[in-house]
Design an enzyme around this catalytic site. Structure first.
Site, short mmCIF file in Angstrom:
data_model
loop_
_atom_site.label_atom_id
_atom_site.label_comp_id
_atom_site.label_asym_id
_atom_site.label_seq_id
_atom_site.Cartn_x
_atom_site.Cartn_y
_atom_site.Cartn_z
N GLU A 260 1.69 -9.20 -11.39
CA GLU A 260 0.61 -9.09 -12.36
C GLU A 260 1.13 -8.59 -13.72
O GLU A 260 1.89 -7.63 -13.79
CB GLU A 260 -0.44 -8.12 -11.83
CG GLU A 260 -1.62 -7.84 -12.75
CD GLU A 260 -2.60 -6.85 -12.17
OE1 GLU A 260 -3.70 -6.71 -12.73
OE2 GLU A 260 -2.27 -6.20 -11.14
N LYS B 164 -8.38 -12.95 -14.04
CA LYS B 164 -8.80 -11.94 -13.07
C LYS B 164 -10.31 -11.70 -13.19
O LYS B 164 -10.84 -11.51 -14.27
CB LYS B 164 -8.03 -10.64 -13.34
CG LYS B 164 -8.22 -9.54 -12.32
CD LYS B 164 -7.28 -8.37 -12.65
CE LYS B 164 -7.33 -7.26 -11.65
NZ LYS B 164 -6.37 -6.17 -12.00
N CYS C 61 -4.61 -8.95 -7.95
CA CYS C 61 -4.75 -7.54 -7.56
C CYS C 61 -6.14 -7.17 -7.04
O CYS C 61 -6.47 -7.43 -5.90
CB CYS C 61 -4.32 -6.63 -8.71
SG CYS C 61 -3.71 -5.01 -8.14
N SER D 171 0.14 -2.89 -8.08
CA SER D 171 -0.58 -1.93 -7.25
C SER D 171 0.21 -0.62 -7.20
O SER D 171 1.30 -0.58 -6.64
CB SER D 171 -0.76 -2.49 -5.83
OG SER D 171 -1.38 -1.54 -4.98
N LYS E 269 -0.69 4.38 0.75
CA LYS E 269 -1.22 3.15 0.15
C LYS E 269 -0.77 1.90 0.90
O LYS E 269 -1.54 0.94 1.03
CB LYS E 269 -0.77 3.07 -1.32
CG LYS E 269 -1.40 1.94 -2.11
CD LYS E 269 -2.89 2.13 -2.27
CE LYS E 269 -3.51 1.13 -3.25
NZ LYS E 269 -3.14 1.41 -4.64
N GLY F 158 14.31 29.69 -7.04
CA GLY F 158 13.10 29.46 -6.24
C GLY F 158 13.02 28.03 -5.75
O GLY F 158 13.82 27.16 -6.13
N ILE F 159 12.02 27.76 -4.93
CA ILE F 159 11.95 26.48 -4.25
C ILE F 159 11.53 25.33 -5.18
O ILE F 159 12.00 24.20 -5.02
CB ILE F 159 11.01 26.56 -3.03
CG1 ILE F 159 11.15 25.30 -2.16
CG2 ILE F 159 9.55 26.79 -3.46
CD1 ILE F 159 10.49 25.41 -0.82
N SER G 284 12.15 24.83 -8.51
CA SER G 284 13.28 24.36 -9.30
C SER G 284 14.38 23.78 -8.41
O SER G 284 15.09 22.85 -8.80
CB SER G 284 13.83 25.46 -10.20
OG SER G 284 14.37 26.53 -9.45
N ASN H 157 4.77 36.83 -19.98
CA ASN H 157 4.79 35.58 -20.74
C ASN H 157 5.93 35.54 -21.74
O ASN H 157 6.45 34.45 -22.04
CB ASN H 157 3.45 35.39 -21.46
CG ASN H 157 2.33 35.00 -20.49
OD1 ASN H 157 2.59 34.56 -19.38
ND2 ASN H 157 1.09 35.19 -20.92
N GLU I 34 0.06 25.23 -8.82
CA GLU I 34 0.14 26.10 -10.00
C GLU I 34 -0.59 25.50 -11.19
O GLU I 34 -1.32 26.20 -11.91
CB GLU I 34 1.61 26.34 -10.35
CG GLU I 34 2.38 27.13 -9.32
CD GLU I 34 3.87 27.16 -9.59
OE1 GLU I 34 4.57 27.97 -8.96
OE2 GLU I 34 4.35 26.37 -10.43
#
Length: 570
Positions: A73, A139, A175, A201, A207, A319-320, A322, A398, A427
């Site tokens: 498409e 279409k 589609c 798609s 999916k 950390g997990i 990164s 911060n 987050e």
């Protein structure tokens, strides 16, 4: 009936009848038809480059014995072209491109393109053969939900199109048309022997199973074989996962394309039996974690490479989030294009320093330690006269995040590498991030990945190798932003299993306060989480884009007003 069209200008009509085209097959006779399905990616806007690629692929398919080559498409301009469809020179560029492709001899070409005439702009499929455009299809069902915005650009098609080739009547759809019953039924009623569907798609979790279920149902219901040609690759925050399918009339899969890979699928259709041959070896089925991970890799790879950056910079924290981001970056771009920077402060633990260094060494990426004590101290000194007598807890946290963001962007400016941020969907949902701090960057790899799925993907990536690429204690230790002493995420948030369950109901399923409470969650907690989500919209609007993998991603799919008076309990 037959309507012969010999050039592009003759296509400038929007027929409302059912149209049939007779292609030249005099020298071929009846029998088998060999289709070549081009499961590949076309760069949005690069019409000249796409034409060059199509030409090479079509000639290769012809050399391999194909009679008909099928491109996805809107392959001529790429998907989604968005407001490029409004450019005043588009019609001329499309006309020239179609004329060039029509000159390819010895093979029939079916491709997706934007058709522009005095009736409007259409999302269309063209039939090219022997120096001319022989036919077109517009279409009919224009999606206008989720990531789709086709009614902004396209007019609705109204004609059903079939063409005859070697005694086989072939119908065309695009589609969204195949997700509705009327278009394929009309083709069957007009005598179609098989249907070709051009697709762009996009991927989301699960999916491919939905596609198979749909095509199985439509093929069996209408007793028609279906060729479902899908694109592959990424455009901005959207990933296309391929998985092209050829379905027999009885609903059995004859051919299935690989997922997330460019592929030429050659399939032969027996005109007498009205069946396709069957591929010798189907592709490996992907687990949910595998398809999620591959989507993230493809999304980052194509965005960085097509944006022209030399590589990427990752703020590696130990950390997990990164850690997983670094793995995806290396798998997408190669270790030589990934630069990791650890920016410790007084709250950074030795464990984080050790784990970050270990992962960088394991993945063989460039690794630098850049402490931020002086940067934070300078900011605190500058601001001290303005903050007399004021509490500085959140501000202090911060400042650390923004100091790190400033360093990452300075490195990006100097060396030409894209900063990729590491915030996950959980987050982002509740605003547990710092504007102009850990949110800086050109791409957020985990933007549509819930925290619980971050853990799943980290464990999945470690299982792929004997020597894990993410240190085990990165996965097992309590998550922390390390912006104050002894901090953990759960000081500010519910446990992630509970939080993500509520978020998925509110964001992905569009359920409200009452429905979520009825599912067994404590009302005060539900109110708090929903309030956090609503208040963080202004942050999300300013964040980097990231690859969509879930049912509803932030940005294109979920667009809320920044300020509003909607009552959570209403």
């Amino acid at each position: 009936m037959s309507k012969n069209k010999t050039d592009y200008e003759a296509m400038n009509q929007n027929s409302t009848d059912n149209t049939a085209y007779q292609l030249n097959t005099a020298a071929l006779g009846n029998g088998a038809i060999t289709f070549a399905i081009m499961q590949t990616n076309f760069w949005v806007g690069d019409i000249a480059g796409n034409v060059k690629k199509m030409r090479a692929l079509a000639l290769d398919a012809k050399d391999k014995g194909a009679d008909i080559v099928i491109f996805p498409e809107l392959s001529l301009i790429g998907y989604p072209p968005e407001d490029l469809l409004l450019r005043p020179t588009l019609a001329e560029r499309v006309k020239n491109a179609m004329n060039e492709l029509a000159q390819i001899e010895g093979i029939v070409i079916i491709l997706g393109y934007p058709h522009i005439d005095h009736h409007g702009t259409f999302n269309s499929a063209a039939i090219l053969q022997g120096g001319a455009q022989k036919g077109f299809y517009h279409k009919q069902h224009l999606p206008n939900y989720g990531i789709f915005d086709e009614r902004r650009y396209f007019a609705k098609g109204r004609n059903h199109v079939l063409f005859d080739y070697k005694g086989v009547t072939i119908g065309l759809l695009i589609c969204e048309d195949i997700w509705h019953d009327a278009p394929i039924k009309a083709l069957k009623d007009e005598g179609a022997d098989l249907v070709v569907v051009l697709n762009a798609s996009p991927f989301e979790i699960g999916k491919q199973a939905q596609r198979k279920e749909l095509l199985n149902s439509q093929a069996k219901k209408h007793e028609l074989p279906i060729i479902y040609a899908n694109t592959v690759g990424a455009q901005d925050d959207i990933v296309f996962d391929g998985g092209s399918l050829i379905m027999q009339a009885d609903g059995q899969i004859a051919h299935e394309g690989a997922r997330f890979l460019n592929q030429l699928i050659m399939a032969q259709f027996d005109a007498a039996a009205k069946r396709f041959d069957t591929q010798a070896k189907p592709p490996l089925a992907l687990s949910e974690e595998s398809e999620m991970y591959q989507a993230l890799v493809v999304g980052l790879r194509d965005y960085v490479n097509r944006s022209g950056f030399k590589g990427v910079i990752v703020g590696l924290s130990g950390g997990i989030d990164s850690a997983l981001t670094l793995c995806i970056a290396v798998d997408a771009l190669g270790a030589d294009k990934v630069y990791a920077v650890m920016m410790p402060y007084e709250y950074t633990s030795n464990i984080s320093l050790e784990d970050a260094a270990a992962q960088a060494a394991r993945l063989n990426v460039s690794y630098t330690v850049c402490p931020i004590h002086d940067a934070v101290g300078g900011l605190r000194s500058t601001l001290a006269p303005l903050f007399v007598g004021e509490a500085n807890g959140t501000t202090e946290e911060n400042l650390q995040a923004r100091a790190r963001g400033t360093i990452l962007m300075a490195l990006s400016n100097t060396y030409g590498h894209m900063v990729i941020s590491t915030s996950n969907k959980s987050e982002n949902a509740v605003g547990y991030s710092t504007l102009y701090g850990d949110m800086v960057g050109g791409f957020d790899v985990l933007k549509d990945v819930y925290k619980t799925d971050v853990y799943r993907l980290a464990n999945y990536r470690n299982r792929l190798e004997d020597n894990p690429v993410i240190p085990e204690r990165v996965i097992t230790r309590a998550p922390s932003a390390e912006l104050r002493a002894d901090q953990t995420d759960q000081d500010s948030l519910p446990d992630y299993d509970t939080l993500d369950a509520i978020l998925k109901m509110y964001i992905d399923e569009d359920l409200g306060y009452k429905a979520i409470c009825a599912a067994g969650f404590e009302p005060a907690l539900v109110e708090r989480v929903l309030s956090l989500v609503d208040r963080a919209e202004h942050k999300r609007r300013q964040g980097a884009i990231g690859t969509k993998i879930t049912k509803k991603s932030f940005g294109r799919e979920r667009r809320y007003p920044l300020v509003n008076g909607w009552a959570i309990k209403g």
